[in-house]
Design an enzyme around this catalytic site. Structure first.
Site, mmCIF file in Angstrom:
data_model
loop_
_atom_site.group_PDB
_atom_site.id
_atom_site.type_symbol
_atom_site.label_atom_id
_atom_site.label_comp_id
_atom_site.label_asym_id
_atom_site.label_seq_id
_atom_site.Cartn_x
_atom_site.Cartn_y
_atom_site.Cartn_z
ATOM 1 N N LYS A 266 -16.496 -14.545 4.356
ATOM 2 C CA LYS A 266 -17.433 -13.505 4.807
ATOM 3 C C LYS A 266 -18.740 -13.560 4.018
ATOM 4 C CE LYS A 266 -13.566 -10.456 5.839
ATOM 5 N NZ LYS A 266 -12.765 -9.431 5.162
ATOM 6 N N GLY B 164 -12.546 -4.208 1.193
ATOM 7 C CA GLY B 164 -13.920 -3.732 1.373
ATOM 8 C C GLY B 164 -14.310 -2.723 0.295
ATOM 9 N N GLY C 74 -7.877 -8.676 0.723
ATOM 10 C CA GLY C 74 -6.575 -8.897 1.334
ATOM 11 C C GLY C 74 -6.110 -10.332 1.266
ATOM 12 N N ARG D 193 0.825 -1.218 0.000
ATOM 13 C CA ARG D 193 0.000 0.000 0.000
ATOM 14 C C ARG D 193 0.856 1.264 0.000
ATOM 15 N NH1 ARG D 193 -5.063 -1.667 3.971
ATOM 16 N NH2 ARG D 193 -6.442 -2.276 2.265
HETATM 17 N N1 ADP Z 1 -14.131 -23.676 3.463
HETATM 18 C C1 ADP Z 1 -13.712 -22.754 4.311
HETATM 19 N N2 ADP Z 1 -14.052 -22.808 5.611
HETATM 20 C C2 ADP Z 1 -13.612 -21.868 6.481
HETATM 21 N N3 ADP Z 1 -12.855 -20.809 6.136
HETATM 22 C C3 ADP Z 1 -12.512 -20.689 4.852
HETATM 23 C C4 ADP Z 1 -12.912 -21.653 3.892
HETATM 24 N N4 ADP Z 1 -12.399 -21.269 2.700
HETATM 25 C C5 ADP Z 1 -11.687 -20.141 2.914
HETATM 26 N N5 ADP Z 1 -11.748 -19.795 4.216
HETATM 27 C C6 ADP Z 1 -11.050 -18.677 4.864
HETATM 28 O O1 ADP Z 1 -11.530 -17.448 4.354
HETATM 29 C C7 ADP Z 1 -10.582 -16.463 4.704
HETATM 30 C C8 ADP Z 1 -10.638 -15.330 3.726
HETATM 31 O O2 ADP Z 1 -11.938 -14.859 3.597
HETATM 32 P P1 ADP Z 1 -12.289 -13.369 3.173
HETATM 33 O O3 ADP Z 1 -11.824 -12.431 4.244
HETATM 34 O O4 ADP Z 1 -13.741 -13.383 2.826
HETATM 35 O O5 ADP Z 1 -11.392 -13.158 1.854
HETATM 36 P P2 ADP Z 1 -10.716 -11.821 1.270
HETATM 37 O O6 ADP Z 1 -9.863 -11.200 2.354
HETATM 38 O O7 ADP Z 1 -9.883 -12.271 0.105
HETATM 39 O O8 ADP Z 1 -11.858 -10.940 0.882
HETATM 40 C C9 ADP Z 1 -9.243 -17.151 4.707
HETATM 41 O O9 ADP Z 1 -8.597 -16.896 5.934
HETATM 42 C C10 ADP Z 1 -9.587 -18.630 4.542
HETATM 43 O O10 ADP Z 1 -8.871 -19.469 5.448
HETATM 44 O O1 X15 Z 2 -7.572 -2.414 5.340
HETATM 45 C C1 X15 Z 2 -8.598 -1.857 4.968
HETATM 46 O O2 X15 Z 2 -9.710 -2.546 4.606
HETATM 47 P P1 X15 Z 2 -9.674 -3.945 3.752
HETATM 48 O O3 X15 Z 2 -8.990 -5.001 4.598
HETATM 49 O O4 X15 Z 2 -11.145 -4.271 3.516
HETATM 50 O O5 X15 Z 2 -8.942 -3.665 2.459
HETATM 51 C C2 X15 Z 2 -8.691 -0.356 4.842
HETATM 52 O O6 X15 Z 2 -7.497 0.259 5.312
HETATM 53 C C3 X15 Z 2 -9.906 0.158 5.603
HETATM 54 O O7 X15 Z 2 -9.750 -0.148 6.965
HETATM 55 P P2 X15 Z 2 -11.057 -0.285 7.896
HETATM 56 O O8 X15 Z 2 -11.812 -1.523 7.429
HETATM 57 O O9 X15 Z 2 -10.531 -0.392 9.313
HETATM 58 O O10 X15 Z 2 -11.885 0.967 7.686
#
Ligand code: ADP
Ligand code: X15
Length: 393
Positions: free
Chosen positions: A197, A373, A350, A36
């Site tokens: 999520k 997000g 992420g 970043r």
């Molecule tokens: N089948 C599953 N059951 C539980 N957790 C999972 C599964 N598949 C993926 N995950 C978890 O989802 C997490 C990422 O989800 P998310 O935050 O939605 O993705 P991103 O950060 O790419 O948007 C990872 O830490 C991964 O371990």
């Molecule tokens: O890391 C961030 O969000 P992201 O993990 O959804 O990309 C941004 O810096 C926003 O942070 P926030 O979700 O605490 O407002």
């Protein structure tokens, strides 16, 4: 984009308040991923080269209006200085007389990093008083924090009501790449949604069903669909509030003639962990007591084939628990297909970006978004407050 960019205004001699997203991962005081910071270099260098006095503001973590030492921006300022190859000043606060005095000392081309804007309670409340105090520091506001563009905060949105407000070059690039991808997509256009999520991502699926030709579902998200179709899912991740919505998407895809693809086989485990016993089964055959933690080999092949014949691929969310090697194959297969397809690949989120990085495929993707997000909200078709507030062209 119909918003003014930093290229559209005079910056020479001006004090420029640049909102960046330096919310980078830090472990034991060390930045573990500086993507970043590196991504904001074009804007910062542009301002330096054009004689601006550069004042950088960012949040880090979620300190909830308190000064928290571990969330200071000191290490980010040090890293920036290394990347720029020139000194970068650091303030201990983000507003007030001491900061104003530091700014008064700046020469054209100098850079000052303010302290974490979330140390002030008014930041996340978008308090106009705080926004005004930020605005008093500068002559121009530049928003380059795409990662925080979905937040209506004092330093991302409020300040734009008190100063001329334009986008930075990273903001412009993110909006242009994502906007082009989604408004006039090259086809076949494949969207891949995974991760865990369910609540956050279900609305994205809705919009992507309208936009994309193929929508591939994986990760923890997929079991809500499996359950919606009436199958046993054991201990797999599920959001019972979203079963109706999941069924609705399956129907919507049919009605629109879209290729909505769910896993046909999965890697299941008798517990969550690297020492679990695992089996590969059809998605309709998950026994009670087991949980699905990755897509299976048949699904990997189907998904890889679709990705490789696509002209545009947008991927958000891993296919399994890729952090644990025995559940990483699905994510590796999708990442490899994205790396080798001739289509344009955009990665948001992420964890998907971290997965591409972990498997050394990140540099083979066309665009890795700095916003998780923010890119999701953009894909949902929502307006981003940090962009809306900028001046129109
Ligand atoms: N089948 C599953 N059951 C539980 N957790 C999972 C599964 N598949 C993926 N995950 C978890 O989802 C997490 C990422 O989800 P998310 O935050 O939605 O993705 P991103 O950060 O790419 O948007 C990872 O830490 C991964 O371990
Ligand atoms: O890391 C961030 O969000 P992201 O993990 O959804 O990309 C941004 O810096 C926003 O942070 P926030 O979700 O605490 O407002």
């Amino acid at each position: 984009m119909n918003k003014k960019s930093v290229r559209d205004v005079e910056v020479k001699g001006k004090r420029v308040f640049v909102r960046v997203d330096f919310n980078v991962p830090v472990e034991d005081g060390k930045i573990t991923d500086d993507t970043r910071i590196r991504e904001t270099l074009p804007t910062i260098k542009y301002l330096i080269e054009n004689g601006a006095k550069v004042i950088l503001a960012s949040h880090m973590g979620r300190p909830k209006g308190e000064f928290v030492d571990s969330m200071r921006l000191t290490s980010a300022a040090v890293r920036l200085s290394e990347l720029l190859g020139k000194p970068v000043a650091k303030a201990d606060e983000a507003i007030g007389e001491a900061v104003k005095a530091q700014i008064a000392e700046l020469n054209e081309g100098d850079v000052l990093v303010l302290e974490n804007v979330r140390f002030y309670k008014g930041e996340e409340k978008n308090d106009p008083e705080l926004a005004k105090q930020f605005a008093e520091l500068a002559d121009l506001f530049v928003n380059d924090a795409f990662g925080a563009a979905h937040r209506a905060h004092a330093s991302t949105e409020g300040i734009a009501h008190f100063l001329p407000a334009v986008s930075g070059l990273l903001m412009e690039k993110e909006l242009s790449v994502l906007g082009k991808a989604l408004s006039n997509p090259e086809r076949p256009f494949t969207a891949i949604i995974g991760g865990s999520k369910v609540k956050d991502k279900i609305d994205v699926i809705d919009n992507l069903l309208t936009l994309a030709d193929n929508v591939l579902i994986g990760g923890g998200l997929s079991y809500t669909f499996t359950k919606a179709q009436g199958y046993e899912i054991g201990n797999s991740l599920v959001d019972n509030d979203k079963i109706e919505a999941a069924l609705g998407f399956i129907e919507k895809a049919k009605a629109l003639g879209k290729n909505f693809v769910l896993p046909v086989d999965v890697v299941i485990a008798d517990k969550f962990g690297a020492d679990a016993n695992t089996k590969i089964v059809d998605v309709t055959e998950i026994p009670a007591g087991w949980e699905g933690l990755d897509i299976g080999p048949k699904t990997r092949e189907i998904y890889a084939d679709i990705i490789k014949s696509s002209k545009l691929v947008v991927w958000n969310g891993p296919m399994g628990v890729f952090e644990i090697d025995i559940f990483a194959e699905g994510t590796i297969a999708v990442a490899q297909a994205c790396a080798t397809t001739e289509g344009y690949t955009v990665i948001g989120g992420g964890d998907s970006a971290a997965a591409a990085e972990k498997f050394h495929l990140a540099d083979q993707m066309d665009h890795i978004s700095t916003g998780g997000g923010a890119s999701l909200e953009f894909m949902e078709g929502k307006a981003l407050p940090g962009v809306e507030a900028l001046n129109d062209k």
